[in-house]
Every structure is written in C-alpha cells, then in structure tokens.
Write an enzyme that holds these catalytic residues in place. Structure first.
Site, PDB file in Angstrom:
ATOM      1  N   ASN A   8       0.877  -1.175   0.000  1.00  4.97           N
ATOM      2  CA  ASN A   8       0.000   0.000   0.000  1.00  4.97           C
ATOM      3  C   ASN A   8       0.911   1.221   0.000  1.00  4.97           C
ATOM      4  O   ASN A   8       1.447   1.599   1.042  1.00  4.97           O
ATOM      5  CB  ASN A   8      -0.889  -0.037   1.249  1.00  4.97           C
ATOM      6  N   ARG A  73      -2.609  -1.879  -3.556  1.00  6.56           N
ATOM      7  CA  ARG A  73      -3.821  -1.091  -3.376  1.00  6.56           C
ATOM      8  C   ARG A  73      -3.742   0.100  -4.328  1.00  6.56           C
ATOM      9  O   ARG A  73      -2.765   0.853  -4.308  1.00  6.56           O
ATOM     10  CB  ARG A  73      -3.908  -0.595  -1.938  1.00  6.56           C
ATOM     11  N   HIS A 162     -13.110   2.811  -0.252  1.00  5.27           N
ATOM     12  CA  HIS A 162     -13.106   1.801   0.819  1.00  5.27           C
ATOM     13  C   HIS A 162     -13.736   0.482   0.362  1.00  5.27           C
ATOM     14  O   HIS A 162     -14.187  -0.310   1.193  1.00  5.27           O
ATOM     15  CB  HIS A 162     -13.891   2.274   2.070  1.00  5.27           C
ATOM     16  N   ARG A 223     -12.171  15.710   7.120  1.00  2.41           N
ATOM     17  CA  ARG A 223     -12.972  15.996   5.918  1.00  2.41           C
ATOM     18  C   ARG A 223     -14.419  16.293   6.301  1.00  2.41           C
ATOM     19  O   ARG A 223     -14.958  15.692   7.235  1.00  2.41           O
ATOM     20  CB  ARG A 223     -12.942  14.799   4.959  1.00  2.41           C
ATOM     21  N   ASN A 316     -13.520   0.410  17.813  1.00  5.43           N
ATOM     22  CA  ASN A 316     -13.056   0.742  19.168  1.00  5.43           C
ATOM     23  C   ASN A 316     -13.936   1.669  19.988  1.00  5.43           C
ATOM     24  O   ASN A 316     -13.765   1.762  21.190  1.00  5.43           O
ATOM     25  CB  ASN A 316     -11.659   1.368  19.087  1.00  5.43           C
ATOM     26  N   GLU A 366      -8.059  -5.120   5.102  1.00  2.48           N
ATOM     27  CA  GLU A 366      -7.934  -4.798   3.681  1.00  2.48           C
ATOM     28  C   GLU A 366      -6.778  -5.548   3.031  1.00  2.48           C
ATOM     29  O   GLU A 366      -6.862  -5.952   1.872  1.00  2.48           O
ATOM     30  CB  GLU A 366      -7.777  -3.275   3.506  1.00  2.48           C
TER      31      GLU A 366
HETATM   32  P1  AMP Z   1      -8.188   3.854  10.754  1.00  2.00           P
HETATM   33  O1  AMP Z   1      -8.223   4.900   9.688  1.00  2.00           O
HETATM   34  O2  AMP Z   1      -9.133   2.730  10.529  1.00  2.00           O
HETATM   35  O3  AMP Z   1      -6.806   3.394  11.105  1.00  2.00           O
HETATM   36  O4  AMP Z   1      -8.739   4.584  12.070  1.00  2.00           O
HETATM   37  C1  AMP Z   1      -7.968   5.567  12.726  1.00  2.00           C
HETATM   38  C2  AMP Z   1      -8.834   6.366  13.667  1.00  2.00           C
HETATM   39  O5  AMP Z   1      -9.473   5.494  14.603  1.00  2.00           O
HETATM   40  C3  AMP Z   1      -8.058   7.347  14.511  1.00  2.00           C
HETATM   41  O6  AMP Z   1      -8.011   8.605  13.873  1.00  2.00           O
HETATM   42  C4  AMP Z   1      -8.836   7.430  15.792  1.00  2.00           C
HETATM   43  O7  AMP Z   1      -9.646   8.592  15.758  1.00  2.00           O
HETATM   44  C5  AMP Z   1      -9.775   6.254  15.767  1.00  2.00           C
HETATM   45  N1  AMP Z   1      -9.684   5.425  16.977  1.00  2.00           N
HETATM   46  C6  AMP Z   1      -8.783   4.480  17.278  1.00  2.00           C
HETATM   47  N2  AMP Z   1      -9.023   3.953  18.505  1.00  2.00           N
HETATM   48  C7  AMP Z   1     -10.126   4.599  18.985  1.00  2.00           C
HETATM   49  C8  AMP Z   1     -10.890   4.540  20.199  1.00  2.00           C
HETATM   50  N3  AMP Z   1     -10.569   3.685  21.170  1.00  2.00           N
HETATM   51  N4  AMP Z   1     -11.941   5.363  20.318  1.00  2.00           N
HETATM   52  C9  AMP Z   1     -12.271   6.217  19.336  1.00  2.00           C
HETATM   53  N5  AMP Z   1     -11.598   6.318  18.199  1.00  2.00           N
HETATM   54  C10 AMP Z   1     -10.537   5.532  18.007  1.00  2.00           C
END
Ligand code: AMP
Length: 378
Positions: A8, A73, A162, A223, A316, A366
C-alpha cells in the site's frame, strides 16, 4: 509455502504485509515513512529496496521464496476497473490517466507498482482498486444531477471508496452469522480516519456515501463529508477563498478537526465527556450524519438484516456505536450496552439476543482481502 506480498504505497509512505495464503497468516509486515523528505528514503524505489533488504536480513527471504503475486492497493479505478487486475503497460497508462480524479493517491500507487516491477519483473503485479466493489451502483445511485454533457466530459459521477474493506466486512458478516451472502442486506459503517457507509444487498454494493472523491458523505477526522455545494461558491465570493484554500478546507481543516480542534475521535469523546461544548457538537454532528445514512440505506435496501461497524472508530468506540443507533428501536435496531462496552477485539454481536436487526463489530482486513483477490487472477 505460497505467499502474497501486499503493498500500500501512499504519497510519502509504503506499508506492506507478507501473507501465507494456506493459513492466511501474516508472516511479516512493516511501514516505511517520510519517503522523499530530506535525509530520509529517497523515493518509492528506494523504499521498496529497503523493504527487500529487511526481508533478507530478518527473513523470510523474498528472493529464495518469491511471492506468487504482489498485490497493490490502487485508490481510483474509475469506470474501467471493476475487479482485481494483473498489471500490464496498458493498465498502468489507465491508472496514470485516472490521476486527475485522485491526484494524491494514484501517482503514489503507480510508483509502488513501478518499484515492485523493477525488483521482481517475473512476479505478477495485481492492482486492487478501492472503487471496484462499487462498480455495481445503479445509474440512479451514481449520477449527480448536473448538466449531463459536462459530467460526461469530466467523468463526474459517484465512484465510492473503501470498497476492499466494504467487501471484506460484508462477506465476513455472512460468515459470522452463518447466513448465505446472497440473501443478506447489510449496512457497513467503515469509520476510520476516512469514513464511509455502504449498503450491500446480496454481496453487491448498491450505494455508498463517498462520491467522485473521498470527501462526500460522513463526517471524518478532517474531511467535511456532505455539504451544500453553494457554501463553496459563497466562501469564494464573499470570503475570497481560492480553489486551493477550499480544497484544503474540505480535506484537511473540516470534520471533527474543524468543529472542535481535534481530529482524533478518542480526543473528541474525551473532551465532550469533560464538558467541552465544541467537542460535544462535533460528536453530535458526526452521529447525526451516521444515523442519517443508516436510515437512508435501510430504505434503499428495503429493510436491513445487519448493521456492521468497522475500522479504527467503528471497532473501538462504544459511545459512537451506541450514539449512532440510539432511538432506532422502532426500526428493530438496538445496541446492548454491556455487549457494546465489553473489552473485546474480535468479531462480535452487540445487539440484544433475538433482535430483528443484528448489530455487529467486524474488524476489517484490507490487506488480506487484497491478497485473496490476487489469488483469483494469478
Ligand atoms: P483507521 O483509519 O481505521 O486506522 O482509524 C484511525 C482512527 O481510529 C483514529 O483517527 C482514531 O480517531 C480512531 N480510533 C482508534 N481507537 C479509537 C478509540 N478507542 N476510540 C475512538 N476512536 C478511536
């Protein structure tokens, strides 16, 4: 041992995973950052070589045990690509040609492909497009109601993104529920730094919240998601913002960050809990938009069997999951607080036993989806 190397490559980073396909286990993974910055890795070719060196040093050796395919990707496949595609010169020209629709992503993806081809000219390179899963959208779902000739000339329509994640998660949902994919109506909420919703009917994407670009739809970290397009005209005329300013505004200074000064959902939820009004508003707007799409997609699907949360926030954040679906009991949608808040990481149900609509958390993967798709074409 049959492995697939998944790559990626972003504008300044290269993420990789080596996956053993009979067990679908990750043998090695890594991330090379700050590509092109002074004193760091020179370019994508150098980053790729540095990855190879790490493999030779720490194993498993890629030269002794070459992968059966290298999966890349690629963000934008436009109208041309609707499945995993073995890279040829013509495919590369097409990816290049689509760069004006994804100027930050496609050129970087192409550099990753070129770097991989140089080192492994004999291994098939496979492009897996973020847009491909949404190739099934109907004209009613993908057409913007603007001048048809202009739209055609500039390839303006909704493409969605996505897709690799939405496909993986909707299939995993059928697996988890022990149901056939063909009869399952699912809403997937991919809530990461970028976020999108997808309505999946019988394994087929029928609508998704991102459009021509990944700005449309849900509120994201930085965004805006949906906005009255005339806001931009107003800001240009009255606020004297030029097009680069507007681009910067929508992509990098909006969403949770624009509303609250915090782009990470953890910080927003924390600050809202401490009584910060801007953070509370950011959270409220985020949840309001999510609920809006859940309602819209329930209608488009003609009823829904499962609502599935995935990616960083979706996997999460219990408060986000509960907030997005609060008050939907009359639609058969509810979340069990104990199940939702349980400290669990895997695939799980968070709706009460016997609930008409299953609410699930399914971690996305992914890289594995890209690797699986590679095997279907080599
Ligand atoms: P991703 O793009 O799937 O890697 O998601 C990243 C985002 O997940 C980060 O910017 C965080 O805002 C969010 N994130 C990760 N852990 C938590 C959590 N425990 N509670 C809320 N948001 C989370």
């Amino acid at each position: 041992m049959s492995t697939v190397l998944v790559v990626n490559s972003g504008s300044s980073s290269l993420k990789y995973q080596l996956i053993e396909m009979s067990t679908e286990s990750v043998l090695a993974s890594g991330l090379i950052e700050r590509i092109g910055q002074p004193g760091e890795v020179r370019d994508h070719a150098a980053a790729f070589q540095s990855m190879i060196d790490t493999f030779e040093e720490k194993g498993p050796s890629l030269t002794e045990n070459p992968p059966v395919a290298i999966g890349h990707r690629v963000v934008h496949g436009g109208k041309r690509f609707f499945g995993p595609t073995v890279v040829t010169d013509l495919v590369k020209i097409n990816i290049e040609d689509l760069s004006d629709l994804a100027p930050l992503h496609n050129p970087a993806n192409l550099q990753g492909i070129n770097a991989a081809q140089k080192v492994f000219p004999d291994i098939p390179q496979v492009a897996v497009f973020d847009t491909a899963f949404h190739a099934t959208l109907s004209p009613a779902a993908y057409t913007y109601a603007i001048d048809a000739e202009l739209a055609d000339k500039y390839r303006i329509r909704r493409y969605g993104f996505h897709g690799t994640s939405h496909k993986f998660v909707s299939e995993a949902t059928a697996e988890f529920l022990g149901r056939s994919l063909d009869s399952l109506k699912t809403i997937v909420l991919h809530l990461g730094n970028g976020a999108s919703a997808c309505a999946v009917d019988g394994g087929v994407s029928i609508d998704t919240s991102m459009g021509l670009t990944p700005v449309e739809g849900l509120v994201m970290g930085t965004r805006s998601g949906d906005i009255d397009p005339a806001v931009l005209i107003h800001l240009h005329r009255k606020g004297k913002l030029d097009f680069d300013d507007l681009d910067e505004l929508l992509n990098r200074k909006s969403g949770l960050l624009g509303l609250s000064g915090r782009g990470d959902m953890r910080d927003v939820v924390g600050a809202a809990g401490d009584g910060d009004e801007a953070a509370q508003l950011a959270l409220d707007v985020y949840l309001h938009r999510l609920k809006h799409y859940v309602g819209a997609y329930s209608a488009e699907l003609g009823g829904v069997d499962a609502i599935v949360f995935t990616a960083g926030v979706g996997e999460n954040s219990a408060p986000v999951r509960a907030g997005a679906l609060a008050g939907l009991e009359r639609l058969g949608i509810s979340v069990d607080p104990a199940l939702n808040e349980a400290d669990d990481r895997g695939r799980r149900r968070i709706s009460p036993e016997g609930s008409p609509v299953e609410v699930l958390v399914i971690p996305t993967n992914e890289e594995l989806e890209i690797a699986r798709q590679c095997l279907t074409v080599v």
